[in-house]
Design a protein around this motif. Structure first.
Motif, mmCIF file in Angstrom:
data_model
loop_
_atom_site.group_PDB
_atom_site.id
_atom_site.type_symbol
_atom_site.label_atom_id
_atom_site.label_comp_id
_atom_site.label_asym_id
_atom_site.label_seq_id
_atom_site.Cartn_x
_atom_site.Cartn_y
_atom_site.Cartn_z
ATOM 1 N N PRO A 195 0.875 -1.136 -0.017
ATOM 2 C CA PRO A 195 -0.021 -0.016 -0.115
ATOM 3 C C PRO A 195 0.866 1.179 0.012
ATOM 4 O O PRO A 195 1.973 1.205 0.501
ATOM 5 C CB PRO A 195 -0.694 0.078 1.232
ATOM 6 C CG PRO A 195 0.178 -1.128 2.272
ATOM 7 C CD PRO A 195 1.056 -1.940 1.351
ATOM 8 N N PRO A 196 0.414 2.655 -0.478
ATOM 9 C CA PRO A 196 -0.934 2.548 -0.953
ATOM 10 C C PRO A 196 -1.327 2.335 -2.355
ATOM 11 O O PRO A 196 -2.566 2.195 -2.649
ATOM 12 C CB PRO A 196 -1.254 4.039 -0.645
ATOM 13 C CG PRO A 196 0.102 4.749 -0.782
ATOM 14 C CD PRO A 196 1.136 3.701 -0.213
ATOM 15 N N CYS A 233 -2.889 -5.477 -5.844
ATOM 16 C CA CYS A 233 -3.922 -5.422 -5.289
ATOM 17 C C CYS A 233 -5.507 -4.717 -5.772
ATOM 18 O O CYS A 233 -6.412 -5.137 -5.479
ATOM 19 C CB CYS A 233 -3.423 -4.902 -3.901
ATOM 20 S SG CYS A 233 -2.189 -5.911 -3.105
ATOM 21 N N ASN A 237 -8.798 -5.853 -6.365
ATOM 22 C CA ASN A 237 -10.123 -5.198 -5.980
ATOM 23 C C ASN A 237 -11.076 -4.794 -6.973
ATOM 24 O O ASN A 237 -12.214 -4.731 -6.925
ATOM 25 C CB ASN A 237 -9.899 -4.075 -4.974
ATOM 26 C CG ASN A 237 -10.847 -3.258 -4.556
ATOM 27 O OD1 ASN A 237 -11.017 -2.219 -5.065
ATOM 28 N ND2 ASN A 237 -11.626 -3.894 -3.617
ATOM 29 N N GLU A 242 -8.386 -3.729 1.803
ATOM 30 C CA GLU A 242 -7.734 -3.808 3.049
ATOM 31 C C GLU A 242 -7.435 -5.255 3.008
ATOM 32 O O GLU A 242 -6.610 -5.876 3.500
ATOM 33 C CB GLU A 242 -8.568 -3.194 4.113
ATOM 34 C CG GLU A 242 -8.687 -1.849 4.203
ATOM 35 C CD GLU A 242 -9.890 -1.233 3.182
ATOM 36 O OE1 GLU A 242 -10.588 -1.980 2.701
ATOM 37 O OE2 GLU A 242 -10.002 0.044 2.997
ATOM 38 N N SER A 243 -8.620 -6.329 2.736
ATOM 39 C CA SER A 243 -8.334 -7.464 2.693
ATOM 40 C C SER A 243 -7.424 -8.133 1.846
ATOM 41 O O SER A 243 -6.532 -8.986 2.229
ATOM 42 C CB SER A 243 -9.919 -8.338 2.537
ATOM 43 O OG SER A 243 -10.706 -7.910 3.340
ATOM 44 N N PHE A 300 -4.514 -6.611 0.745
ATOM 45 C CA PHE A 300 -3.300 -6.208 1.397
ATOM 46 C C PHE A 300 -3.041 -7.235 2.723
ATOM 47 O O PHE A 300 -2.065 -7.478 2.860
ATOM 48 C CB PHE A 300 -3.290 -4.668 1.864
ATOM 49 C CG PHE A 300 -3.169 -3.699 0.773
ATOM 50 C CD1 PHE A 300 -2.116 -3.711 -0.198
ATOM 51 C CD2 PHE A 300 -4.108 -2.637 0.468
ATOM 52 C CE1 PHE A 300 -1.909 -2.812 -1.381
ATOM 53 C CE2 PHE A 300 -3.992 -1.736 -0.560
ATOM 54 C CZ PHE A 300 -2.752 -1.955 -1.405
ATOM 55 N N LYS A 301 -4.064 -7.338 3.575
ATOM 56 C CA LYS A 301 -3.945 -8.404 4.580
ATOM 57 C C LYS A 301 -3.267 -9.562 4.032
ATOM 58 O O LYS A 301 -2.547 -10.264 4.675
ATOM 59 C CB LYS A 301 -5.163 -8.393 5.309
ATOM 60 C CG LYS A 301 -5.022 -9.215 6.574
ATOM 61 C CD LYS A 301 -6.411 -9.399 6.995
ATOM 62 C CE LYS A 301 -6.458 -10.567 8.345
ATOM 63 N NZ LYS A 301 -7.967 -10.682 9.121
#
Length: 432
Positions: free
Chosen positions: A378-379, A384, A388, A397-398, A400-401
């Motif tokens: 991120p960002p 990612c 998304n 966020e998921s 990146f997690k």
């Protein structure tokens, strides 16, 4: 005004334009033409603006890019990628995190016929992510695997980034492609270790797959024959000196076309593959044209030579400077896309790297690996965002997690590249 100062002002203007959202191709060309016109005269700026695009397009080394791009898109539209994933699932599905492991293997296979990180991520977001969800995989973990798997296309030949790097710094494209193979395999191994460790620690993330009979596994092997053929042609052809990178790409494209015909690829799908190839190639060429104008402007200012001279006279070990450059690229990867980051920084950074005595081919591999990290952090984290964008029901966020555990693996890979440069240069040195 001092020319070097003008160079710094030009870089500042370019960074500002990029931050404001101006595409790199237009921002770099604009700053370059204005800068050259100011240092020399408007007629020189106008003349170079017309001459540089033609001169770079006529480069034989650059002709390999459209072919590499075509290989990836034709393979995708012909369903070759789907077949490779199905074969990988049958062979490694019983391993811890079996479908995740299969996704990494299939991503490596697609990387061998693609060279485009975002394209690979987009393909497996549609292909592998639904399969993992259907079998009860944690969505964040599955999305992270897909995003990280896409980064393999940046290293494993054919790699568009390595080709562009070689053109900009005038380093052998053949040696760069060979050098990318072993770090690419190392990345696959490290990703598989991360998957195994994560699933062992948290078994609920990835259920165990049912066993597949050996006869089905054997029947699946022909599905990956085309991928291995492409890898073999590119690596063996270049290594043995039988073919240039462009010639090997031409033969590999022919192999993919033959496979597409065997799969009875529809004319509409073939047209989509060609259209995607033209659009992507045009985008890459426009960026190269704009940045090469900017590079010529910096050459007129003398800034790269000035920076290199200053760096070599610093009273610190060269590894300290290299560490600072690595940190700089990791930070830039959080705000810039990989191609833009490479094209904007190389004109200044590369002369310093050479002046410090580092090998240009080795640094190209290190730089591409740092760019890989950038596309999943991120960002910005472009891969990612691709996941998304295709699956908006999975929060960014998921994604990146899910990527987070793999970043520890990336640190290990970067450490190996820095600590063992001879390993990275093994195949190019053997070719020589």
């Amino acid at each position: 005004m001092d020319p070097v100062t003008i160079g710094y002002l030009g870089i500042a203007a370019l960074v500002l334009l990029v931050i404001l959202g101006v595409p790199v191709a237009f921002a770099s060309a604009f700053v370059g033409i204005i800068g050259i016109s100011y240092i020399r005269n408007p007629s020189v700026g106008e003349g170079l603006a017309g001459m540089i695009p033609f001169a770079n397009s006529a480069s034989y080394s650059l002709s390999v890019l459209p072919l590499f791009v075509a290989i990836g898109f034709l393979a995708m539209h012909a369903g070759i990628t789907t077949s490779a994933y199905d074969a990988a699932r049958k062979w490694v599905g019983r391993a811890p995190g079996g479908l995740a492991t299969a996704t990494i293997f299939a991503s490596a296979g697609f990387a061998a016929v693609s060279g485009a990180s975002t394209a690979s991520t987009a393909v497996f977001t549609r292909l592998a992510l639904p399969e993992m969800e259907k079998r009860g995989y944690d969505r964040a973990f599955a999305a992270g695997v897909v995003a990280v798997g896409g980064t393999l296309a940046a290293l494993i030949p054919p790699s568009a980034l390595l080709v562009i790097y070689g053109i900009i710094v005038e380093t052998s494209v053949a040696q760069l492609l060979l050098a990318g193979f072993l770090p690419g395999i190392l990345s696959v191994v490290v990703y598989l270790i991360v998957i195994t460790v994560v699933v062992k620690l948290r078994p609920g993330l990835a259920p165990i797959e049912p066993a597949v009979p050996m006869i089905e596994k054997i029947r699946a092997l022909p599905q990956v024959a085309g991928v291995f053929s492409v890898v073999g042609v590119i690596l063996v052809g270049i290594y043995m000196g039988w073919m240039t990178p462009t010639e090997s790409a031409g033969v590999a494209t022919a192999i993919i076309l033959l496979m597409a015909m065997r799969k009875r690829m529809k004319l509409k799908e073939f047209g989509h593959g060609l259209l995607d190839t033209v659009q992507t190639t045009a985008m890459i060429f426009m960026v190269i044209w704009g940045v090469m104008v900017f590079v010529r402007f910096l050459a007129f200012t003398g800034l790269p030579a000035s920076v290199a001279d200053s760096v070599t006279h610093l009273d610190v070990p060269r590894w300290v400077i290299l560490a600072a450059i690595i940190v700089m690229y990791l930070l830039l990867g959080m705000i810039l896309d990989g191609l833009g980051m490479m094209l904007l920084t190389l004109p200044v950074v590369f002369p310093s790297i050479v002046a410090l005595g580092y090998d240009p081919v080795w640094f190209g591999i290190l730089l591409v690996k740092l760019i890989e990290v950038g596309v999943v952090t991120p960002p910005v984290g472009l891969n990612c965002y691709v996941v998304n964008g295709i699956r908006p029901d999975i929060p960014l966020e998921s994604v990146f997690k899910g990527v987070a555990p793999f970043l520890l693996g990336e640190i290990v890979i970067i450490g190996v590249i820095v600590a063992f440069p001879d390993l990275i240069l093994l195949l190019p040195n053997l070719m020589n």
